[in-house]
Scaffold this motif. Structure first.
Motif, PDB file in Angstrom:
ATOM      1  N   GLY A  75       0.808  -1.214   0.000  1.00 47.59           N
ATOM      2  CA  GLY A  75       0.000   0.000   0.000  1.00 47.59           C
ATOM      3  C   GLY A  75       0.845   1.270   0.000  1.00 47.59           C
ATOM      4  O   GLY A  75       0.570   2.207  -0.755  1.00 47.59           O
ATOM      5  N   LEU A  76       1.870   1.318   0.859  1.00 47.36           N
ATOM      6  CA  LEU A  76       2.750   2.489   0.887  1.00 47.36           C
ATOM      7  C   LEU A  76       3.524   2.635  -0.421  1.00 47.36           C
ATOM      8  O   LEU A  76       3.698   3.736  -0.937  1.00 47.36           O
ATOM      9  N   ARG A  77       3.958   1.528  -0.958  1.00 48.63           N
ATOM     10  CA  ARG A  77       4.684   1.553  -2.230  1.00 48.63           C
ATOM     11  C   ARG A  77       3.782   2.097  -3.348  1.00 48.63           C
ATOM     12  O   ARG A  77       4.188   2.921  -4.157  1.00 48.63           O
ATOM     13  N   MET A  78       2.522   1.675  -3.382  1.00 48.87           N
ATOM     14  CA  MET A  78       1.583   2.141  -4.405  1.00 48.87           C
ATOM     15  C   MET A  78       1.233   3.616  -4.199  1.00 48.87           C
ATOM     16  O   MET A  78       1.089   4.360  -5.161  1.00 48.87           O
ATOM     17  N   LEU A  79       1.103   4.037  -2.938  1.00 47.73           N
ATOM     18  CA  LEU A  79       0.841   5.448  -2.656  1.00 47.73           C
ATOM     19  C   LEU A  79       1.966   6.323  -3.190  1.00 47.73           C
ATOM     20  O   LEU A  79       1.725   7.346  -3.837  1.00 47.73           O
ATOM     21  N   ILE A 114      -0.641  17.578   0.598  1.00 51.73           N
ATOM     22  CA  ILE A 114      -1.468  16.784   1.515  1.00 51.73           C
ATOM     23  C   ILE A 114      -1.095  15.306   1.409  1.00 51.73           C
ATOM     24  O   ILE A 114      -0.833  14.648   2.421  1.00 51.73           O
ATOM     25  N   PHE A 115      -1.049  14.771   0.189  1.00 49.68           N
ATOM     26  CA  PHE A 115      -0.694  13.361   0.010  1.00 49.68           C
ATOM     27  C   PHE A 115       0.730  13.084   0.495  1.00 49.68           C
ATOM     28  O   PHE A 115       0.980  12.080   1.150  1.00 49.68           O
ATOM     29  N   GLY A 116       1.669  13.979   0.158  1.00 55.74           N
ATOM     30  CA  GLY A 116       3.054  13.802   0.603  1.00 55.74           C
ATOM     31  C   GLY A 116       3.154  13.848   2.119  1.00 55.74           C
ATOM     32  O   GLY A 116       3.915  13.087   2.730  1.00 55.74           O
ATOM     33  N   ASP A 120       4.370  10.929   4.622  1.00 58.43           N
ATOM     34  CA  ASP A 120       5.398  11.092   5.649  1.00 58.43           C
ATOM     35  C   ASP A 120       4.880  10.687   7.029  1.00 58.43           C
ATOM     36  O   ASP A 120       5.592  10.047   7.799  1.00 58.43           O
ATOM     37  N   ILE A 121       3.636  11.057   7.343  1.00 58.23           N
ATOM     38  CA  ILE A 121       3.076  10.742   8.661  1.00 58.23           C
ATOM     39  C   ILE A 121       2.935   9.228   8.841  1.00 58.23           C
ATOM     40  O   ILE A 121       3.379   8.664   9.838  1.00 58.23           O
ATOM     41  N   PHE A 122       2.311   8.567   7.866  1.00 59.85           N
ATOM     42  CA  PHE A 122       2.039   7.142   8.011  1.00 59.85           C
ATOM     43  C   PHE A 122       3.204   6.265   7.581  1.00 59.85           C
ATOM     44  O   PHE A 122       3.276   5.101   7.943  1.00 59.85           O
ATOM     45  N   GLY A 123       4.132   6.813   6.822  1.00 64.15           N
ATOM     46  CA  GLY A 123       5.289   6.048   6.397  1.00 64.15           C
ATOM     47  C   GLY A 123       6.512   6.332   7.235  1.00 64.15           C
ATOM     48  O   GLY A 123       7.606   5.883   6.924  1.00 64.15           O
ATOM     49  N   ALA A 124       6.353   7.086   8.327  1.00 56.41           N
ATOM     50  CA  ALA A 124       7.497   7.496   9.149  1.00 56.41           C
ATOM     51  C   ALA A 124       8.267   6.303   9.698  1.00 56.41           C
ATOM     52  O   ALA A 124       9.473   6.368   9.841  1.00 56.41           O
ATOM     53  N   VAL A 141       2.919  16.733   8.997  1.00 58.47           N
ATOM     54  CA  VAL A 141       1.794  17.549   9.492  1.00 58.47           C
ATOM     55  C   VAL A 141       1.856  18.948   8.875  1.00 58.47           C
ATOM     56  O   VAL A 141       0.829  19.482   8.420  1.00 58.47           O
ATOM     57  N   ILE A 142       3.037  19.551   8.834  1.00 56.59           N
ATOM     58  CA  ILE A 142       3.182  20.882   8.227  1.00 56.59           C
ATOM     59  C   ILE A 142       2.822  20.828   6.754  1.00 56.59           C
ATOM     60  O   ILE A 142       2.142  21.728   6.237  1.00 56.59           O
TER      61      ILE A 142
END
Length: 188
Positions: A75-79, A114-116, A120-124, A141-142
């Motif tokens: 999922g992260l790779r596809m995002l 927003i997507f980036g 970053d938030i969920f892929g941290a 978040v920023i």
């Protein structure tokens, strides 16, 4: 607490390449953002063109990261892959017609931020060995907040107002990128 060895998200050889690309796009973003705020009328065409180039480069790095990273979920790779393709596409549109694409570019940049940011938030957790986790999350978040501000204010505003807002937000997002650069990996 169990001491677990953290596996890097990228091979060591790729970290320095990603770092160099992020450094280049962040410095370009700060310079471009300041120029837009200082000379909004003079820089419209050039800024649109440079934004297009920056989006293409950033999209290519997202594409590279989606293929080169190890240990990521599908999922992260596809995002990352979809985001990279979207950024390259939007950058190409801006390069083809930079003067006419400001409103659309502002919307695409807002969505991209927003997507980036969510990436970053969920892929941290995938970036733990590259940059401190908390810093990647704060940067995400920023980026999300900057994207929301861009979407709220860009559709009905004039080109100079969009440019000034975009310049300011670009400086902020670029500084966050500079602060959260991956650690340099010694090459053997």
């Amino acid at each position: 607490m169990i001491n677990q060895e953290v596996r890097p998200a990228l091979p060591p050889e790729a970290v320095n390449a990603v770092r160099s690309g992020m450094l280049f796009t962040a410095v370009l973003g700060v310079v471009l953002g300041v120029l837009i705020m200082v000379w909004p009328g003079v820089t419209a065409f050039v800024a649109g063109l440079l934004f297009g180039i920056a989006l293409v480069v950033a999209g290519l790095f997202r594409l590279f990261f989606s293929f080169a990273s190890v240990g990521l979920t599908f999922g992260l790779r596809m995002l990352m892959l979809v985001l990279g393709i979207l950024m390259v596409f939007c950058g190409a549109i801006a390069i083809i017609s930079p003067a006419d694409a400001w409103w659309m570019l502002a919307i695409f940049i807002g969505i991209g931020w927003i997507f980036g940011g969510f990436q970053d938030i969920f892929g941290a957790r995938a970036d733990v060995s590259i940059a401190p986790r908390w810093l990647v999350i704060v940067g995400g978040v920023i980026s999300v907040l900057a994207g929301i501000v861009m979407l709220i204010f860009s559709p009905g505003t004039t080109v100079p107002a969009i440019m000034w807002l975009l310049g300011l937000l670009l400086v902020v997002v670029s500084i966050v990128t500079l602060v959260s650069l991956p650690k340099k990996v010694p090459t053997s």
